[in-house]
Scaffold this active site. Structure first.
Site, PDB file in Angstrom:
ATOM      1  N   THR A  50      46.772  53.636   9.096  1.00 18.85           N
ATOM      2  CA  THR A  50      47.311  53.908  10.695  1.00 18.85           C
ATOM      3  C   THR A  50      46.394  53.508  11.699  1.00 18.85           C
ATOM      4  OG1 THR A  50      48.043  56.023   9.894  1.00 18.85           O
ATOM      5  CG2 THR A  50      47.673  56.005  12.256  1.00 18.85           C
ATOM      6  N   ASP A  78      50.105  50.440   2.818  1.00 12.71           N
ATOM      7  CA  ASP A  78      49.541  51.868   3.192  1.00 12.71           C
ATOM      8  C   ASP A  78      48.662  52.399   2.007  1.00 12.71           C
ATOM      9  OD1 ASP A  78      50.325  54.962   2.553  1.00 12.71           O
ATOM     10  OD2 ASP A  78      51.476  54.551   4.370  1.00 12.71           O
ATOM     11  N   SER A  79      47.738  53.178   2.389  1.00 14.46           N
ATOM     12  CA  SER A  79      46.778  53.588   1.453  1.00 14.46           C
ATOM     13  C   SER A  79      47.276  54.047   0.283  1.00 14.46           C
ATOM     14  CB  SER A  79      45.838  54.353   1.821  1.00 14.46           C
ATOM     15  OG  SER A  79      46.273  55.723   2.329  1.00 14.46           O
ATOM     16  N   ASP A  99      44.633  58.425   3.107  1.00 12.03           N
ATOM     17  CA  ASP A  99      45.198  59.208   2.036  1.00 12.03           C
ATOM     18  C   ASP A  99      44.322  58.879   0.675  1.00 12.03           C
ATOM     19  OD1 ASP A  99      46.994  60.287   3.392  1.00 12.03           O
ATOM     20  OD2 ASP A  99      48.806  59.271   2.855  1.00 12.03           O
ATOM     21  N   THR A 127      35.021  71.216 -11.380  1.00 19.73           N
ATOM     22  CA  THR A 127      35.578  72.381 -10.929  1.00 19.73           C
ATOM     23  C   THR A 127      36.720  71.904 -10.300  1.00 19.73           C
ATOM     24  OG1 THR A 127      35.263  74.501  -9.569  1.00 19.73           O
ATOM     25  CG2 THR A 127      33.905  72.632  -9.217  1.00 19.73           C
ATOM     26  N   CYS A 148      37.354  74.014  -7.669  1.00 20.81           N
ATOM     27  CA  CYS A 148      36.833  74.512  -6.424  1.00 20.81           C
ATOM     28  C   CYS A 148      36.495  73.337  -5.418  1.00 20.81           C
ATOM     29  CB  CYS A 148      35.760  75.455  -6.445  1.00 20.81           C
ATOM     30  SG  CYS A 148      36.040  76.849  -7.642  1.00 20.81           S
TER      31      CYS A 148
END
Length: 345
Positions: A16, A60-61, A93, A279, A281
């Site tokens: 972008t 585009d990534s 991305d 993890t 998380c």
């Protein structure tokens, strides 16, 4: 501050940030980086020379792949002696994946490689592109004692400079698109640009840059979830040619204590599959053995990913598999910080 004559190479891969809006049609078109200084006159204040190079076919990534990483690393290696720093314009991305991969591919890096991008095109009214671009170049030009201040692969986005292999994308709509949950920002840009020098990575020894492009992508990610079918897991771990897996576990590295799961992991590790415990998380670290539900993993044994991100774990697997590390030392080397991607024990 930047030294007189500091040279920065701006590399455009796509994304972008490299687009401007045609207000007649409303469509986006590629930005002409050959006229960069004319279109962003603020860059004249940086007192450095800026050259540009772009991928022949900007992407585009979401299409970023191993050959693109190899191309990008080779570009930096080719121009390494001619420039003091590098700024890579990249779609957001997969930026954390690319930053992680480059950190391992650019061995003995002693100059800044700053990845940046934007959420809005460079010509939009409220764009974040100009600030991200200008500050990334400013940071890449910083020096101290005649040497570059930053000497690692970083990611700059919305006023913060992060260690690249510590980042993950956390938001698709806000300008604060990235976070580094387990390591503080290296710099914060406000009225003043404040660099946390104590947080910067330093290559232990001065050696020539080595560009390592021999990555092995026979790796995968397995994310544990309640209700997982035993056959599905065995199928994933038994994929032909698979050499490494990032196993995303619960909490502090916990997993169900069901025999079918532990047996499948033990069998896979026994035939030489490298399994890294990370993890699910967003923040925190794996602490195998802290809870009963992770004690069984200690005996397999899994590689302790501690506080590494999944993006960096994948890149590190690819790098070590491509470096012909012996099976006996693989676990020890992976569990050691190589580019600041994980904390010490």
């Amino acid at each position: 501050m930047a030294r007189n004559g500091t040279g920065i190479l701006l590399i455009y891969t796509g994304g972008t940030i490299g687009m401007v809006r045609d207000y007649g049609s409303g469509s986006l078109r590629a930005f002409d980086f050959n006229n960069l200084l004319q279109q962003i006159p603020e860059l004249h204040q940086l007192d450095c020379r800026i050259d540009t190079v772009a991928f022949a076919n900007p992407i585009d990534s979401s299409n970023m792949d191993l050959p693109h990483w190899q191309q990008l690393a080779a570009l930096i290696g080719e121009h390494y002696d001619r420039y003091d720093g590098f700024v890579v314009l990249h779609g957001s991305d997969t930026m954390s994946y690319t930053a992680s991969a480059l950190s391992f591919m650019l061995e003995n890096l002693a100059k800044p490689v700053i990845l940046t991008g934007s959420q809005l095109p460079i010509g939009d009214l409220r764009t974040d592109a100009k600030e991200n671009l200008i500050t990334s170049i400013q940071i890449a030009a910083l020096s101290e004692g005649g040497e570059p201040l930053v000497r690692e692969v970083c990611l700059y986005f919305e006023y913060k400079l992060f260690r690249g292999n510590r980042t993950t994308k956390v938001n698709t709509e806000h300008f604060e698109a990235f976070d580094s949950p387990n390591y503080p920002p290296l710099a914060v840009s406000g009225v003043h640009l404040k660099v946390r020098k104590e947080a910067l990575w330093r290559t232990p020894r001065k050696s020539a840059l080595k560009v390592r492009t021999d990555l092995v992508n026979q790796v995968g990610v397995v994310r544990l979830f309640p209700g997982m079918h035993p056959d599905w897991l065995r199928h994933q771990l038994g994929a032909p040619g698979l050499k490494g897996v990032v196993l995303e576990t619960f909490g502090a590295g916990n997993a169900p204590s069901a025999p079918w799961l532990l047996d499948a992991l033990r069998e896979a590790a026994g035939r030489g599959l490298h399994i890294v415990n990370v993890t699910q998380c967003s923040g925190g670290s794996v602490l195998m053995g802290r809870y009963e539900t992770s004690s069984g993993l200690l005996d397999i044994p899994l590689i302790d990913g501690r506080d590494i991100t999944s993006e960096a774990a994948l890149a590190k697997l690819m790098y070590l598999l491509g470096s012909s590390v012996s099976p006996k030392s693989f676990k020890t080397i992976f569990e050691s910080p190589l580019r600041g991607e994980m904390s010490q024990n």
